[in-house]
Design a protein around this motif. Structure first.
Motif, PDB file in Angstrom:
ATOM      1  N   GLY A 267      15.371   3.161   0.446  1.00 29.41           N
ATOM      2  CA  GLY A 267      15.274   1.889   1.155  1.00 29.41           C
ATOM      3  C   GLY A 267      13.859   1.377   1.304  1.00 29.41           C
ATOM      4  N   LEU A 268      12.900   2.270   1.595  1.00 34.22           N
ATOM      5  CA  LEU A 268      11.524   1.825   1.769  1.00 34.22           C
ATOM      6  C   LEU A 268      10.945   1.276   0.466  1.00 34.22           C
ATOM      7  CD1 LEU A 268       9.092   1.554   3.700  1.00 34.22           C
ATOM      8  CD2 LEU A 268       8.321   3.769   2.845  1.00 34.22           C
ATOM      9  N   ALA A 269      11.361   1.860  -0.661  1.00 35.91           N
ATOM     10  CA  ALA A 269      10.863   1.378  -1.948  1.00 35.91           C
ATOM     11  C   ALA A 269      11.199  -0.091  -2.153  1.00 35.91           C
ATOM     12  CB  ALA A 269      11.467   2.212  -3.082  1.00 35.91           C
ATOM     13  N   ILE A 270      12.414  -0.475  -1.762  1.00 34.73           N
ATOM     14  CA  ILE A 270      12.823  -1.873  -1.907  1.00 34.73           C
ATOM     15  C   ILE A 270      11.983  -2.756  -0.992  1.00 34.73           C
ATOM     16  CG2 ILE A 270      14.736  -3.484  -1.619  1.00 34.73           C
ATOM     17  CD1 ILE A 270      16.631  -1.170  -2.279  1.00 34.73           C
ATOM     18  N   ALA A 271      11.856  -2.355   0.262  1.00 32.76           N
ATOM     19  CA  ALA A 271      11.097  -3.157   1.220  1.00 32.76           C
ATOM     20  C   ALA A 271       9.621  -3.242   0.829  1.00 32.76           C
ATOM     21  CB  ALA A 271      11.239  -2.564   2.618  1.00 32.76           C
ATOM     22  N   TYR A 272       9.021  -2.118   0.448  1.00 33.24           N
ATOM     23  CA  TYR A 272       7.605  -2.097   0.069  1.00 33.24           C
ATOM     24  C   TYR A 272       7.355  -2.924  -1.186  1.00 33.24           C
ATOM     25  CZ  TYR A 272       3.129  -0.228  -1.582  1.00 33.24           C
ATOM     26  OH  TYR A 272       1.840  -0.097  -2.034  1.00 33.24           O
ATOM     27  N   GLY A 273       8.211  -2.727  -2.199  1.00 34.15           N
ATOM     28  CA  GLY A 273       8.025  -3.452  -3.453  1.00 34.15           C
ATOM     29  C   GLY A 273       8.177  -4.951  -3.296  1.00 34.15           C
ATOM     30  N   SER A 397       6.226   0.450  10.095  1.00 27.65           N
ATOM     31  CA  SER A 397       5.225   0.274  11.154  1.00 27.65           C
ATOM     32  C   SER A 397       3.842   0.689  10.662  1.00 27.65           C
ATOM     33  CB  SER A 397       5.607   1.091  12.391  1.00 27.65           C
ATOM     34  OG  SER A 397       6.862   0.698  12.898  1.00 27.65           O
ATOM     35  N   ILE A 398       3.779   1.794   9.907  1.00 25.68           N
ATOM     36  CA  ILE A 398       2.502   2.243   9.351  1.00 25.68           C
ATOM     37  C   ILE A 398       1.973   1.233   8.338  1.00 25.68           C
ATOM     38  CG2 ILE A 398       1.433   4.003   7.878  1.00 25.68           C
ATOM     39  CD1 ILE A 398       3.284   6.050   9.228  1.00 25.68           C
ATOM     40  N   LEU A 399       2.883   0.698   7.515  1.00 25.17           N
ATOM     41  CA  LEU A 399       2.452  -0.311   6.544  1.00 25.17           C
ATOM     42  C   LEU A 399       1.850  -1.529   7.241  1.00 25.17           C
ATOM     43  CD1 LEU A 399       5.392  -0.264   3.951  1.00 25.17           C
ATOM     44  CD2 LEU A 399       3.083   0.665   3.660  1.00 25.17           C
ATOM     45  N   ILE A 400       2.469  -1.927   8.360  1.00 24.76           N
ATOM     46  CA  ILE A 400       1.926  -3.060   9.121  1.00 24.76           C
ATOM     47  C   ILE A 400       0.548  -2.713   9.680  1.00 24.76           C
ATOM     48  CG2 ILE A 400       2.244  -4.476  11.185  1.00 24.76           C
ATOM     49  CD1 ILE A 400       5.265  -4.290  10.720  1.00 24.76           C
ATOM     50  N   ALA A 401       0.435  -1.508  10.273  1.00 22.52           N
ATOM     51  CA  ALA A 401      -0.833  -1.097  10.885  1.00 22.52           C
ATOM     52  C   ALA A 401      -1.931  -0.887   9.847  1.00 22.52           C
ATOM     53  CB  ALA A 401      -0.623   0.187  11.683  1.00 22.52           C
ATOM     54  N   MET A 402      -1.547  -0.440   8.629  1.00 21.70           N
ATOM     55  CA  MET A 402      -2.521  -0.141   7.580  1.00 21.70           C
ATOM     56  C   MET A 402      -2.677  -1.300   6.597  1.00 21.70           C
ATOM     57  SD  MET A 402      -3.479   2.936   8.413  1.00 21.70           S
ATOM     58  CE  MET A 402      -4.340   3.520   6.972  1.00 21.70           C
ATOM     59  N   ASP A 403      -2.206  -2.471   7.007  1.00 21.36           N
ATOM     60  CA  ASP A 403      -2.328  -3.672   6.171  1.00 21.36           C
ATOM     61  C   ASP A 403      -1.701  -3.471   4.793  1.00 21.36           C
ATOM     62  OD1 ASP A 403      -3.050  -6.323   5.809  1.00 21.36           O
ATOM     63  OD2 ASP A 403      -5.009  -5.816   4.959  1.00 21.36           O
ATOM     64  N   GLY A 404      -0.547  -2.811   4.771  1.00 21.84           N
ATOM     65  CA  GLY A 404       0.198  -2.635   3.526  1.00 21.84           C
ATOM     66  C   GLY A 404      -0.154  -1.394   2.740  1.00 21.84           C
TER      67      GLY A 404
END
Length: 450
Positions: A267-273, A397-404
Motif C-alpha cells: 500500500g505505501l508503494a502506491i501512495a509514495y509513488g 507521517s514520516i514522509l510528511i515530516a521528512m519532506d517526502g
C-alpha cells in the motif's frame, strides 16, 4: 494443484472431504477475504482521500485515508481473540463461515456508502464502522483457513499444502488491483463518482461462491482427534499464555517483519509513488499486479521446497531478503522509471516477502499445540497485523515530516527485519503437557522448526 492419488493424500477414510475440496475451500475463502481487505487498502490510496477527505491536501488526505484503513487493523486482534476462542473450543468450520459472512457484507456495504459530498462527515464515520467489521471478520479468517488445510494434510506434504491458503493473499490482492485498474480507466470524474464502487459490489459474487465451498467442509482430522478426546482448553488464551509464553512472544517478533514489510512494499508503494514521486497511477497499479501474479506462482514453489527443507531456514532467508531490499525498493520507486518500479515491486513483494510468507502458517502451527493453535495463530497474526496497519500510517507521517524522503522508513524496516530474524531463530517446536495423551501427530506437526 496435484491430482488425488491415494486415500492418505485425499483425506481420512472417515467421510471427511477429499484434500482437494479442503484446499479449494480454504483458498477461495482466503482469496475472498484478502480481496476485500486489499480492495480497501488500494482504494484508500487513490480514492478515499478524495471522496471522504476532500478538504485536505493530497498527502494529508492520504494520511487520513490510511488512518481509516488502520482502524481495520486495530479491530483484527479482537476478531482473532473471539474466533480463536471458539475455533479452539467448538471447531474450525463454523468460524470460517462466520468470518466470511462478516467480511462479505461489510465490503458490499462500503460499495453502497454515500461519500463526504453527499452526507458530510457522517460518511466518514460509516466508513470507519464498516472497516471495523472488516477487521473483526478477517481477524478470525487467517488461522481458520490455514489450519483447515494443515490439519487435514498428509504427512510429508504439509509444507506444500500449508502454502496454498497463503496464495489467497496475493490472489485476492491481484484481483482487487486488476478490478480497480480496470475501473480506473474510465474518465476520472466518473470513476470518483461511481466507478470505484464496482469492485466492492462485485464481492457479493465471491461471497456466494466462497460460502458454497465452506459449507461443505467437515472438521480437520487433527482437531477432530482433540475434540473426541475432550482435550479442548476451557479458556484457550489463558492456557496459551500459561503454557507457551516463550513461543508466543517470539512468534510475535518473527511475524512482525512480514506484517510491516507487506504494507510498506504494498500500500505505501502506491501512495509514495503516486503522491510523492508523481508516478502515473496506472504504472504503480500494474507493478503491484505484476508482483502479485509472480507471487501466486512463487509461493507454492517455496511450499514444495518446504517439504524437504526446514521451514525455519526458509523463513529466515525470506526475512534477510526483506532487509536487503529495503533501500533498493525506495530507490526503484523514486526513480519514476516504470521498468524499475515493476522490478523492485516483484523483487520485494514476490520474492523477499513471498519467501517467508509461503511457510509462515506452517511454521506458526508447528510451534503451538493443536488445542491452542487457532487462538495462538490468530493472535500472533492479528496483533502483528495491527502493527503492520499502523506502519503505513507512521510511514506516511514520516514522509510528511521528512519532506517526502523515504530513507528513515527504509532504515526502520531493516531494524524490524533484524528483530524478526532473531526471534525466528529462537522458535522451538511445540511441547505441552496438556496434549501428552494425544497422538504424536496431533501434538505438533513434524519436520518443523528445525
Amino acid at each position: 494443484m496435484p491430482a488425488r492419488s491415494t486415500d492418505a493424500a485425499d483425506g481420512p477414510a472417515t467421510g471427511a472431504p477429499p484434500m482437494r475440496r479442503v484446499v479449494v475451500a480454504s483458498f477461495l475463502g482466503a482469496t475472498f477475504e484478502w480481496f476485500d481487505f486489499g480492495l480497501y487498502g488500494t482504494s484508500a490510496a487513490i480514492v478515499f482521500n478524495k471522496e471522504f477527505f476532500p478538504t485536505m491536501t493530497p498527502l494529508v488526505g492520504t494520511l487520513l485515508a490510511f488512518a481509516t484503513a488502520a482502524v481495520g487493523y486495530l479491530a483484527r486482534p479482537i476478531g482473532g481473540l473471539i474466533f480463536g476462542h471458539f475455533g479452539d473450543r467448538l471447531g474450525r468450520k463454523s468460524m470460517l463461515t462466520t468470518t466470511m459472512l462478516i467480511m462479505g457484507v461489510s465490503t458490499v456495504l462500503i460499495g453502497a456508502l454515500p461519500t463526504y459530498g453527499t452526507i458530510g462527515v457522517t460518511a466518514t464515520f460509516l466508513l470507519v464502522g464498516l472497516r471495523v467489521l472488516q477487521g473483526i471478520g478477517l481477524g478470525g479468517e487467517y488461522a481458520g483457513a490455514a489450519l483447515n488445510t494443515l490439519e487435514s494434510a498428509p504427512e510429508g506434504r504439509r509444507g506444500f499444502f500449508g502454502s496454498l491458503p497463503q496464495v489467497g493473499n496475493p490472489a485476492g490482492g491481484l484481483l482487487a488491483t486488476l478490478l480497480v485498474a480496470a475501473c480506473a480507466t474510465m474518465p476520472e470524474d466518473q470513476y470518483l463518482l461511481w466507478g470505484w464502487r464496482i469492485p466492492f459490489l462485485l464481492s457479493a459474487v465471491l461471497l456466494v461462491f466462497g460460502l458454497y465451498f465452506r459449507l461443505r467442509l467437515t472438521e480437520p482430522k487433527e482437531f477432530a482427534e482433540v475434540k473426541r478426546a475432550g482435550k479442548q482448553a476451557k479458556v484457550p488464551v489463558l492456557e496459551l499464555l500459561r503454557t507457551c509464553p516463550r513461543n508466543f512472544f517470539l512468534a510475535l517478533g518473527a511475524r512482525a517483519v512480514d506484517a510491516v514489510a507487506g504494507n510498506v512494499f504494498g500500500g505505501l508503494a502506491i501512495a509514495y509513488g503516486v503522491t510523492v514521486i508523481g508516478v502515473d497511477r496506472d504504472v504503480v497499479l500494474f507493478a503491484s499486479a505484476a508482483a502479485a501474479a509472480v507471487e501466486i506462482a512463487y509461493v507454492p514453489f517455496i511450499g514444495r521446497l518446504a517439504n524437504r527443507v526446514s521451514r525455519k531456514r526458509i523463513y529466515l532467508f525470506g526475512v534477510a531478503l526483506i532487509a536487503v531490499m529495503s533501500y533498493p525498493f525506495f530507490l526503484g520507486i523514486g526513480s519514476g522509471n516504470a521498468v524499475l518500479i515493476v522490478l523492485v515491486m516483484i523483487a520485494s513483494l514476490s520474492f523477499a516477502s513471498g519467501t517467508e510468507f509461503a511457510v509462515q502458517s506452517t511454521l506458526l502451527a508447528e510451534v503451538f499445540p493443536v488445542h491452542l493453535r487457532y487462538t495462538a495463530i490468530s493472535l500472533v497474526y492479528q496483533l502483528t497485523a495491527t502493527l503492520g496497519g499502523l506502519s503505513n500510517l507512521a510511514a506516511v507521517s514520516i514522509l510528511i515530516a521528512m519532506d517526502g524522503s523515504p530513507w528513515l522508513v527504509a532504515g526502520l524496516l531493516v531494524v524490524i527485519a533484524a528483530i524478526g530474524f532473531w526471534c525466528t531463530a529462537k522458535l522451538r517446536p511445540a511441547t505441552s503437557p496438556a496434549t501428552a495423551a494425544l497422538p504424536a501427530t496431533t501434538r505438533a506437526l513434524p519436520g518443523a522448526a528445525e
